[in-house]
Design an enzyme around this catalytic site. Structure first.
Site: not given
Ligand code: E4P
Length: 288
Positions: A114
């Site tokens: 990522k």
């Molecule tokens: C995606 O890969 C992220 O890890 C995640 O969905 C972040 O979401 P949040 O807004 O609950 O932190």
């Protein structure tokens, strides 16, 4: 239970606790992959316990810990994709992200690395793809960012690139995040299909139902939402399903040309900056 035959959307768990992975697999009877991030690592029960004892990690120890967590998850989901996130704050440059990516990609055979949907992240992703890595462009909050991801990764093979629009964080600040998924999917229909849309920052079961209805390629959801879905016997959106955004105003569709070079899109978004700061602060809080 097993995966309903009539959905093409892959379902991922958003979390960094292998225990949750085990539970979701047994509850749903399937799981197609998992996404992790630095905040989720900081919430891993073992990491939390250690911090409560007043024992922080060295930089090497925290990376070893992240690797072990990801390797355990990969063992549970050998055919799935596991996303591993690089450390990136406002001053991290593409080369620094790439160095981490090369290491992280070698941890398991089924990794997506990522990178933030920001300038340095996009630069890093281009090089990562050249080096045959798979990427997941995270912290995407706008159609322009998704267009830039598309343009920066042209030529990648299908399965090699995910874009992760964060719907819950848009909802949190008073916009209908689900519209972003619908807008990006509509825009990508004009393209060659090399980027898969991964609906992220899911807060509730309705987000899952709507993303399935829209035809999102992948959805990642936290344990409590997948648990509710499983306990309700994996309901799917009916033919007449329509998502109720409550009071959230819509995000209008923009007519965007996918043919420009990625630097020509307006990719800045305040939530991307905030997200990078939050991920890096949570990571740094683990380190002595
Ligand atoms: C995606 O890969 C992220 O890890 C995640 O969905 C972040 O979401 P949040 O807004 O609950 O932190």
């Amino acid at each position: 239970m097993s995966k309903p035959k009539n959905i093409k959307t892959r379902i991922f768990l958003d979390g960094a606790d292998p225990e949750e992975t085990r539970k979701v697999i047994s509850l749903l009877g399937f799981l197609d992959g998992q996404t992790t991030n630095p905040t989720l690592i900081s919430k891993n029960p073992e990491a939390k316990e250690r911090l409560e004892r007043g024992e922080k990690f060295s930089e090497k120890q925290i990376l070893d810990f992240y690797r072990q967590v990801v390797q355990e998850i990969s063992g549970l989901l050998p055919k799935g994709s596991i996303s591993i996130e690089v450390y990136a704050d406002h001053s991290t440059i593409a080369e620094q992200m790439l160095r981490q990516a090369r290491d992280m990609f070698s941890w398991i055979p089924n990794a997506h690395v990522k990178f933030p949907s920001a300038r340095e992240g996009l630069k890093a992703s281009q090089q990562a793809l050249k080096e045959k890595m798979r990427v997941n462009m995270t912290l995407c909050f706008s159609q322009e960012q998704a267009a830039a991801v598309y343009a920066a990764t042209l030529g990648a093979r299908k399965g090699g690139v995910f874009v992760s629009p964060f719907i819950g964080r848009l909802d949190d600040r008073g916009e209908n995040g689900m519209d972003l998924i619908s807008n990006i999917l509509q825009m990508y229909r004009k393209g060659d299909g090399h980027v898969e849309v991964l609906t992220a920052s899911v807060r509730k079961l309705d987000h899952i139902l709507c993303a399935i209805k829209l035809g999102s390629d992948i959805i990642t959801a936290p344990f409590h939402v997948l648990k509710e879905w499983g306990e309700k016997q994996l309901p799917l959106p009916r033919e007449d399903y329509s998502y109720d955004p409550g009071q959230l105003p819509p995000i209008p569709y923009q007519e965007i040309d996918l043919g420009k070079s990625w630097q020509d899109y307006d990719i800045h978004h305040a939530l991307t900056d905030n997200g990078m700061e939050r991920f890096s602060a949570d990571w740094n809080a683990l380190i002595k």
